[in-house]
Design an enzyme around this catalytic site. Structure first.
Site, PDB file in Angstrom:
ATOM      1  N   SER A 136       0.827  -1.210   0.000  1.00 37.27           N
ATOM      2  CA  SER A 136       0.000   0.000   0.000  1.00 37.27           C
ATOM      3  C   SER A 136       0.860   1.259   0.000  1.00 37.27           C
ATOM      4  CB  SER A 136      -0.919  -0.007   1.231  1.00 37.27           C
ATOM      5  OG  SER A 136      -1.792  -1.110   1.196  1.00 37.27           O
ATOM      6  N   THR A 164      -0.188 -11.010 -10.182  1.00 36.30           N
ATOM      7  CA  THR A 164      -1.044 -11.976 -10.867  1.00 36.30           C
ATOM      8  C   THR A 164      -0.455 -12.257 -12.241  1.00 36.30           C
ATOM      9  OG1 THR A 164      -3.019 -11.204  -9.714  1.00 36.30           O
ATOM     10  CG2 THR A 164      -3.364 -12.397 -11.769  1.00 36.30           C
ATOM     11  N   SER A 184       6.365   8.999  -4.605  1.00 37.03           N
ATOM     12  CA  SER A 184       5.441   8.330  -5.520  1.00 37.03           C
ATOM     13  C   SER A 184       5.212   9.122  -6.801  1.00 37.03           C
ATOM     14  CB  SER A 184       4.102   8.075  -4.822  1.00 37.03           C
ATOM     15  OG  SER A 184       3.497   9.291  -4.445  1.00 37.03           O
ATOM     16  N   ILE A 363     -25.011 -20.755   7.981  1.00 38.29           N
ATOM     17  CA  ILE A 363     -26.345 -21.282   7.650  1.00 38.29           C
ATOM     18  C   ILE A 363     -26.266 -22.749   7.263  1.00 38.29           C
ATOM     19  CG2 ILE A 363     -28.208 -21.134   5.936  1.00 38.29           C
ATOM     20  CD1 ILE A 363     -27.805 -18.065   6.018  1.00 38.29           C
ATOM     21  N   GLY A 365     -24.069 -24.734   8.424  1.00 39.52           N
ATOM     22  CA  GLY A 365     -23.590 -25.472   9.591  1.00 39.52           C
ATOM     23  C   GLY A 365     -22.354 -26.286   9.273  1.00 39.52           C
ATOM     24  N   GLU A 389      -5.336  -4.583  -4.428  1.00 40.96           N
ATOM     25  CA  GLU A 389      -5.673  -3.312  -5.077  1.00 40.96           C
ATOM     26  C   GLU A 389      -6.163  -2.261  -4.075  1.00 40.96           C
ATOM     27  OE1 GLU A 389      -7.302  -3.212  -9.021  1.00 40.96           O
ATOM     28  OE2 GLU A 389      -7.172  -5.390  -9.163  1.00 40.96           O
TER      29      GLU A 389
END
Length: 405
Positions: A136, A164, A184, A363, A365, A389
């Site tokens: 980040s 990726t 940056s 739900i 279980g 991202e």
């Protein structure tokens, strides 16, 4: 400029149904296998290419949809199918967006087709920004690009991570520092063409989720690329750096465009749409299960504790989709994210995906905790949306800064 609408037109509905069919018939039956193999699902990508889903033409049509809804609709349907396989199919798009956001018309026309290949020879591309010490915190980036004026070449050195398709890509888009004193603002993006000496794959990561998507380090050792591989060109870079230096001398001033941030700003609503797709898939599994699972003589959906969870899940998914669609329409219409609407869409949809997939397991279980049902995989996959991202914490920072203006 198209008016904002919540109604898909007939062409969009046809595309949606076509994508849904591919997701249901091709992706879902293969999802568990490729998750276990933790390998790039080349046969699925090739099938997508043969059908025209994995192609420059298809993504260009969705990207330039005047309503702005083409891309989020596509992402939602594919990630409804399976997040890992879907990311293998759309991962090239982040590199393509990097070129679209920063490149010249000639660069766009030259390199984006190289990223996809064709149905008989499928290729992928990688966007390389994050580093071991600079995720980040893009200002901490260490990868350097030095210009060799005598040869009109840029020399790249450094290590990228969390890429990726990193190392297996035909084309790599690499963000590097060209002026360290500007932080940056001193970054630029470069195309690394196929088979360029000095680029290699480092560690391939074994991940908690999205395991059908290849994620690896990319090592750059004296990688030389021609001058025309600098996205935007050297003249534009020199002008931008000169403005940044003047602003720095003056003690700040208006924000100067950063190469990596331009890519992430354009893609945040799309990531939100991915999260919506995964959340919707888990919700639908939980809803069907609640209607058919009988406990104490009646379907568990008739129990208020379960029914209210499903009601909340449905509401949150719809709210997330609306935020994503609004941000996508704004981006296409050229409306600035003055209230950080892009970050809002990514933040909320990501958090909803984690919450909804977790509720789906609850739900179901014990069944939800097993690999016999897909919700445990969906829950593992959903964890990435609050991380890549731009983490949820970064999105909150962007939003809060917008509010403080």
């Amino acid at each position: 400029m198209a008016e904002f609408t919540l109604e898909l037109n007939d062409d969009q509905k046809q595309v949606r149904d076509w994508l849904h069919g591919f997701a249901a018939d091709v992706m879902r039956p293969a999802a568990a296998e490729w998750d276990e193999r933790e390998a790039t699902p080349w046969p699925i990508i090739q099938e997508a290419a043969k059908l025209g889903i994995y192609s420059l033409d298809f993504y260009a049509q969705q990207f330039f949809d005047p309503t702005g809804l083409g891309v989020p609709m596509t992402m939602e349907e594919l990630f409804w199918g399976d997040a890992g396989i879907a990311l293998s199919i759309v991962g090239t798009g982040l590199a393509a967006v990097g070129v679209l956001a920063n490149g010249t018309e000639e660069q766009i026309g030259t390199w984006i087709p190289e990223m996809y290949g064709d149905a008989n020879d499928v290729k992928v591309a990688a966007f390389c920004s994050s580093e071991p010490d600079a995720g980040s915190d893009v200002a901490a980036m260490r990868t350097r690009a030095v210009y060799d004026e005598a040869k009109d070449e840029w020399v790249l050195n450094g290590t990228k991570t969390w890429a990726t398709n990193g190392g297996i890509a035909n084309v790599h888009v690499v963000v590097a520092v060209v002026d360290a004193e500007l932080g940056s603002r001193g970054h630029a993006s470069f195309i690394v063409p196929p088979n360029t000496p000095g680029l290699s794959q480092g560690q391939k990561f074994q991940k908690h989720g999205i395991r059908a998507s290849h994620t690896a380090e990319v090592v750059l050792e004296d990688v030389r690329v021609p001058g025309h591989c600098l996205l935007g060109g050297k003249g534009k870079l020199d002008e931008r750096l000169a403005r940044a230096r003047e602003k720095a001398k003056a003690g700040g001033g208006e924000r100067v465009k950063n190469a990596a941030m331009a890519t992430f700003e354009a893609s945040r609503p799309a990531v939100g749409a991915m999260a919506v797709g995964t959340a919707r898939a888990a919700y639908e599994v939980a809803l069907d299960y609640a209607k058919t699972r009988v406990q104490f003589g009646r379907p568990i959906i008739e129990n208020q504790g379960v029914a209210f969870q499903l009601a909340d899940m449905a509401t949150q998914i719809d709210a997330a989709r609306l935020l994503v669609w609004r941000a996508s329409w704004m981006a296409t219409a050229g409306k600035p994210f003055t209230a950080a609407e892009g970050s809002m869409s990514k933040l909320y949809a990501s958090e909803v995906a984690k919450q909804v997939t977790g509720q789906a397991i609850q739900i179901l279980g014990g069944n939800g905790y097993t690999r016999e049902y897909p919700v445990e995989r969906m829950h593992r996959d959903a964890a990435i949306y609050t991380i890549f991202e731009g983490t949820s914490e970064i999105q909150r920072m962007v939003i809060s800064r917008a509010l403080a203006k």
